[in-house]
Design a protein around this motif. Structure first.
Motif, PDB file in Angstrom:
ATOM      1  N   ALA A  28      -5.434  -4.026 -16.303  1.00 15.80           N
ATOM      2  CA  ALA A  28      -5.721  -3.337 -15.042  1.00 15.80           C
ATOM      3  C   ALA A  28      -6.773  -4.094 -14.234  1.00 15.80           C
ATOM      4  O   ALA A  28      -6.804  -4.005 -13.016  1.00 15.80           O
ATOM      5  CB  ALA A  28      -6.179  -1.905 -15.313  1.00 15.80           C
ATOM      6  N   LEU A  94       7.675  -4.339 -16.777  1.00 15.69           N
ATOM      7  CA  LEU A  94       7.391  -3.794 -18.103  1.00 15.69           C
ATOM      8  C   LEU A  94       8.625  -3.935 -18.979  1.00 15.69           C
ATOM      9  O   LEU A  94       9.726  -3.647 -18.532  1.00 15.69           O
ATOM     10  CB  LEU A  94       7.082  -2.302 -17.990  1.00 15.69           C
ATOM     11  CG  LEU A  94       5.724  -1.943 -17.457  1.00 15.69           C
ATOM     12  CD1 LEU A  94       5.682  -0.464 -17.191  1.00 15.69           C
ATOM     13  CD2 LEU A  94       4.651  -2.333 -18.438  1.00 15.69           C
ATOM     14  N   VAL A  97      12.185  -0.505 -20.790  1.00 11.19           N
ATOM     15  CA  VAL A  97      12.613   0.715 -20.124  1.00 11.19           C
ATOM     16  C   VAL A  97      13.899   0.420 -19.358  1.00 11.19           C
ATOM     17  O   VAL A  97      14.160  -0.720 -18.994  1.00 11.19           O
ATOM     18  CB  VAL A  97      11.552   1.262 -19.142  1.00 11.19           C
ATOM     19  CG1 VAL A  97      10.475   2.001 -19.874  1.00 11.19           C
ATOM     20  CG2 VAL A  97      10.945   0.138 -18.340  1.00 11.19           C
ATOM     21  N   HIS A 105       9.148   2.929 -12.131  1.00 11.48           N
ATOM     22  CA  HIS A 105       7.865   2.691 -12.749  1.00 11.48           C
ATOM     23  C   HIS A 105       7.178   1.489 -12.111  1.00 11.48           C
ATOM     24  O   HIS A 105       5.986   1.492 -11.888  1.00 11.48           O
ATOM     25  CB  HIS A 105       8.049   2.479 -14.253  1.00 11.48           C
ATOM     26  CG  HIS A 105       6.757   2.549 -14.992  1.00 11.48           C
ATOM     27  ND1 HIS A 105       6.194   3.733 -15.390  1.00 11.48           N
ATOM     28  CD2 HIS A 105       5.896   1.574 -15.359  1.00 11.48           C
ATOM     29  CE1 HIS A 105       5.050   3.489 -15.987  1.00 11.48           C
ATOM     30  NE2 HIS A 105       4.842   2.191 -15.998  1.00 11.48           N
ATOM     31  N   GLU A 108       5.726   2.481  -8.765  1.00 11.30           N
ATOM     32  CA  GLU A 108       4.489   3.244  -8.938  1.00 11.30           C
ATOM     33  C   GLU A 108       3.377   2.335  -9.451  1.00 11.30           C
ATOM     34  O   GLU A 108       2.263   2.347  -8.951  1.00 11.30           O
ATOM     35  CB  GLU A 108       4.745   4.405  -9.913  1.00 11.30           C
ATOM     36  CG  GLU A 108       3.503   5.161 -10.369  1.00 11.30           C
ATOM     37  CD  GLU A 108       2.868   6.016  -9.276  1.00 11.30           C
ATOM     38  OE1 GLU A 108       3.324   5.950  -8.117  1.00 11.30           O
ATOM     39  OE2 GLU A 108       1.898   6.730  -9.582  1.00 11.30           O
ATOM     40  N   LEU A 109       3.743   1.528 -10.447  1.00 12.31           N
ATOM     41  CA  LEU A 109       2.744   0.644 -11.031  1.00 12.31           C
ATOM     42  C   LEU A 109       2.246  -0.365 -10.002  1.00 12.31           C
ATOM     43  O   LEU A 109       1.064  -0.691  -9.954  1.00 12.31           O
ATOM     44  CB  LEU A 109       3.349  -0.069 -12.246  1.00 12.31           C
ATOM     45  CG  LEU A 109       2.368  -0.713 -13.228  1.00 12.31           C
ATOM     46  CD1 LEU A 109       1.399   0.327 -13.770  1.00 12.31           C
ATOM     47  CD2 LEU A 109       3.129  -1.360 -14.381  1.00 12.31           C
ATOM     48  N   ALA A 111       2.081   0.119  -6.782  1.00 14.93           N
ATOM     49  CA  ALA A 111       1.170   0.825  -5.869  1.00 14.93           C
ATOM     50  C   ALA A 111      -0.202   0.988  -6.514  1.00 14.93           C
ATOM     51  O   ALA A 111      -1.237   0.809  -5.867  1.00 14.93           O
ATOM     52  CB  ALA A 111       1.754   2.188  -5.502  1.00 14.93           C
ATOM     53  N   ILE A 112      -0.187   1.334  -7.802  1.00 19.25           N
ATOM     54  CA  ILE A 112      -1.448   1.530  -8.520  1.00 19.25           C
ATOM     55  C   ILE A 112      -2.218   0.208  -8.603  1.00 19.25           C
ATOM     56  O   ILE A 112      -3.421   0.163  -8.351  1.00 19.25           O
ATOM     57  CB  ILE A 112      -1.157   2.057  -9.953  1.00 19.25           C
ATOM     58  CG1 ILE A 112      -0.457   3.406  -9.920  1.00 19.25           C
ATOM     59  CG2 ILE A 112      -2.431   2.106 -10.791  1.00 19.25           C
ATOM     60  CD1 ILE A 112      -1.208   4.515  -9.277  1.00 19.25           C
ATOM     61  N   HIS A 113      -1.506  -0.855  -8.965  1.00 15.82           N
ATOM     62  CA  HIS A 113      -2.172  -2.149  -9.074  1.00 15.82           C
ATOM     63  C   HIS A 113      -2.751  -2.593  -7.732  1.00 15.82           C
ATOM     64  O   HIS A 113      -3.839  -3.136  -7.657  1.00 15.82           O
ATOM     65  CB  HIS A 113      -1.199  -3.221  -9.584  1.00 15.82           C
ATOM     66  CG  HIS A 113      -1.193  -3.345 -11.082  1.00 15.82           C
ATOM     67  ND1 HIS A 113      -2.275  -3.802 -11.790  1.00 15.82           N
ATOM     68  CD2 HIS A 113      -0.252  -3.060 -12.000  1.00 15.82           C
ATOM     69  CE1 HIS A 113      -1.989  -3.801 -13.082  1.00 15.82           C
ATOM     70  NE2 HIS A 113      -0.768  -3.339 -13.249  1.00 15.82           N
ATOM     71  N   LEU A 116      -5.864  -0.653  -7.118  1.00 19.74           N
ATOM     72  CA  LEU A 116      -6.956  -1.116  -7.979  1.00 19.74           C
ATOM     73  C   LEU A 116      -7.463  -2.484  -7.538  1.00 19.74           C
ATOM     74  O   LEU A 116      -8.668  -2.737  -7.522  1.00 19.74           O
ATOM     75  CB  LEU A 116      -6.483  -1.188  -9.439  1.00 19.74           C
ATOM     76  CG  LEU A 116      -6.267   0.161 -10.142  1.00 19.74           C
ATOM     77  CD1 LEU A 116      -5.650  -0.050 -11.522  1.00 19.74           C
ATOM     78  CD2 LEU A 116      -7.578   0.927 -10.269  1.00 19.74           C
ATOM     79  N   ILE A 162      -9.342   4.462  -3.145  1.00 25.35           N
ATOM     80  CA  ILE A 162      -8.034   4.672  -3.788  1.00 25.35           C
ATOM     81  C   ILE A 162      -7.267   5.766  -3.054  1.00 25.35           C
ATOM     82  O   ILE A 162      -6.054   5.659  -2.826  1.00 25.35           O
ATOM     83  CB  ILE A 162      -8.228   5.039  -5.277  1.00 25.35           C
ATOM     84  CG1 ILE A 162      -8.642   3.790  -6.066  1.00 25.35           C
ATOM     85  CG2 ILE A 162      -6.955   5.644  -5.870  1.00 25.35           C
ATOM     86  CD1 ILE A 162      -9.108   4.091  -7.484  1.00 25.35           C
ATOM     87  N   ALA A 163      -7.973   6.814  -2.652  1.00 26.38           N
ATOM     88  CA  ALA A 163      -7.308   7.935  -1.977  1.00 26.38           C
ATOM     89  C   ALA A 163      -6.662   7.464  -0.677  1.00 26.38           C
ATOM     90  O   ALA A 163      -5.528   7.836  -0.354  1.00 26.38           O
ATOM     91  CB  ALA A 163      -8.319   9.052  -1.702  1.00 26.38           C
ATOM     92  N   LEU A 166      -3.572   5.054  -1.701  1.00 27.62           N
ATOM     93  CA  LEU A 166      -2.410   5.726  -2.281  1.00 27.62           C
ATOM     94  C   LEU A 166      -1.754   6.640  -1.252  1.00 27.62           C
ATOM     95  O   LEU A 166      -0.545   6.810  -1.240  1.00 27.62           O
ATOM     96  CB  LEU A 166      -2.784   6.490  -3.547  1.00 27.62           C
ATOM     97  CG  LEU A 166      -3.139   5.620  -4.768  1.00 27.62           C
ATOM     98  CD1 LEU A 166      -3.385   6.495  -5.995  1.00 27.62           C
ATOM     99  CD2 LEU A 166      -2.058   4.588  -5.073  1.00 27.62           C
ATOM    100  N   ALA A 167      -2.550   7.224  -0.371  1.00 26.38           N
ATOM    101  CA  ALA A 167      -1.979   8.074   0.677  1.00 26.38           C
ATOM    102  C   ALA A 167      -1.161   7.226   1.651  1.00 26.38           C
ATOM    103  O   ALA A 167      -0.076   7.619   2.081  1.00 26.38           O
ATOM    104  CB  ALA A 167      -3.094   8.807   1.417  1.00 26.38           C
ATOM    105  N   GLU A 170       2.262   6.394   0.234  1.00 30.89           N
ATOM    106  CA  GLU A 170       3.260   7.457   0.305  1.00 30.89           C
ATOM    107  C   GLU A 170       3.927   7.515   1.671  1.00 30.89           C
ATOM    108  O   GLU A 170       5.014   8.036   1.822  1.00 30.89           O
ATOM    109  CB  GLU A 170       2.613   8.810  -0.001  1.00 30.89           C
ATOM    110  CG  GLU A 170       2.469   9.024  -1.495  1.00 30.89           C
ATOM    111  CD  GLU A 170       1.360   9.999  -1.826  1.00 30.89           C
ATOM    112  OE1 GLU A 170       0.898  10.699  -0.908  1.00 30.89           O
ATOM    113  OE2 GLU A 170       0.948  10.033  -2.989  1.00 30.89           O
TER     114      GLU A 170
END
Lengths: 176, 236
Positions: A28, A94, A97, A105, A108-109, A111-113, A116, A162-163, A166-167, A170
């Motif tokens: 991460a 990944l 899967v 995934h 989503e991952l 977006a998260i990365h 971060l 982050i908020a 991530l917003a 979306e």
């Protein structure tokens, strides 16, 4: 120094038991799974070489996280001097899967990365230790060598950023 | 918990509230503030949900097989027998199991994600206990994080799991309806995270010993058995 005092079996077992979480932290912190594993490898090597510096009775995980963060920051400085740049979008898939899940995934991952990676490294490390690895403020402060109040302010700034990110994601991202 | 933290501003207090780092008095004051301020309450919900999303997205990383190169670095300097009961005497059976579990995690390809499916009628804790391998961490929607530490079978045939949440150790058994019912709960003495369960001294789980005895629990199952139980949704 590396050969000075080989780490004992107890320390090895303790490191082994924190390895899955160390790996998550490293991955991460970095952009790519491969870089995360390299960071983990370097962290374990350094921990074993410096096993005599580990204070029995303190937390092995905090010690390992601290080593990882230090190596990461050193490495980043080195890379920054070389001027290397890697697009954030290049995120390794990944394994294990199925296709649809993988796409969801990955999206989503990714977006998260991205969120971060947009944080300064010190905020990212603090956020990961507390929000993902479940460390208390005091533990994170010890692991990172900073005051507890700094942990809290970094978390507030990290979550605030982050908020926003991530917003935004979306609202119509396209990262598939 | 850490009452000496002085939060400078609203967002810092919100962060500390989410992380359970406010003193009881500050916590209460902040909760009153949230009640009076819907925007603040909405921000709390958003931040908590973001944390959950991130934990969930990253949860798979800690469950992937570890790279051989790193495991090789950590191989014991001298070969020692690894039979269940051959461990040094300070290591209890649960610890021995923990080490075996990691060996298996490293060897087997465990592509387990905690967010499998949805719509199950059972409560989130039961879902987490259904799906989370021992020593992995699951996050519940209410912000709790649990780390199952072992799986045993009770004399009446039910599967039971010990898990840690913060400092609390709980033993829960799975009923026929898929719900995990708490059989006993107590304060653990040891450190509270997944990694230390594998190596903690045996004293920390003494609180649950009477419950283990009452249930006539057998020895903890090994990691392969537990993996199969999870995959089979605990059908015997």
């Amino acid at each position: 120094m590396a050969e000075k005092e080989p780490a004992g079996g107890k320390l090895r077992a303790d490191i082994l038991s924190v390895l899955p979480r160390l790996r998550r932290f490293c991955e991460a912190m970095c952009r790519h799974a491969g870089d995360g594993d390299e960071l983990m490898q370097a962290t374990v090597e350094r921990a074993l070489a410096r096993g005599h510096l580990f204070v029995p009775g303190t937390r092995v995980d905090s010690w390992m996280f601290r080593i990882a963060q230090n190596i990461y920051i050193d490495e980043r400085r080195r890379v920054a001097r070389r001027g290397e740049h890697v697009p954030v979008e290049q995120i390794d898939p990944l394994p294990g899967v199925d296709g649809r899940e993988l796409v969801e995934h990955r999206s989503e991952l990714a977006a998260i990365h991205r969120a971060l990676q947009s944080l300064p490294a010190d905020q990212r490390a603090t956020f990961l230790l507390v929000a993902v690895e479940g460390q208390s403020y005091r533990e994170a402060a010890e692991a990172l060598g900073i005051p507890v109040g700094t942990v809290m302010s970094r978390l507030a700034r990290a979550r605030s950023r982050i908020a926003i990110l991530l917003a935004q994601g979306e609202g119509g991202e396209d990262d598939r | 918990m850490t009452g000496d933290i002085v939060a400078e501003d609203r967002e810092e207090r919100l962060a500390a509230w989410l992380d359970d780092a406010l003193s009881p008095a500050d916590r209460q004051a902040f909760e009153a503030e949230m009640e009076a301020d819907p925007a603040l309450a909405a921000l709390a919900v958003q931040w908590r949900e973001n944390d959950r999303r991130i934990r969930e997205a990253l949860s798979g990383i800690a469950q992937r097989p570890l790279p051989e190169a790193t495991l090789a670095l950590l191989a014991p300097p001298d070969p020692v027998p690894h039979a269940d009961n051959d461990n040094p005497r300070r290591m209890g059976r649960r610890i021995a199991w923990g080490l075996v579990a990691f060996g298996t995690l490293a060897a087997a390809s465990l592509a387990l994600f905690l967010n499998i499916g949805s719509g199950a009628a059972v409560d989130p804790l039961s879902q987490a206990l259904d799906r989370t391998p021992s020593l992995a961490e699951a996050s519940l929607p209410d912000g709790r994080r649990i780390v199952p530490s072992l799986t045993v079978r009770a004399a009446d045939g039910r599967w039971c799991r010990e898990y840690r949440s913060g400092e609390t150790l709980t033993l829960a058994c799975r009923g026929g309806d898929g719900r995990w019912m708490t059989e006993a709960s107590g304060k653990g003495q040891g450190p509270e995270s997944a990694e230390t369960i594998a190596v903690a001294a045996g004293g920390s789980d003494a609180a649950l010993d009477p419950a283990f005895q009452r249930l006539g629990a057998g020895d903890p199952v090994d990691a392969a058995t537990e993996t199969k139980l999870i995959a089979d949704r605990w059908r015997r």
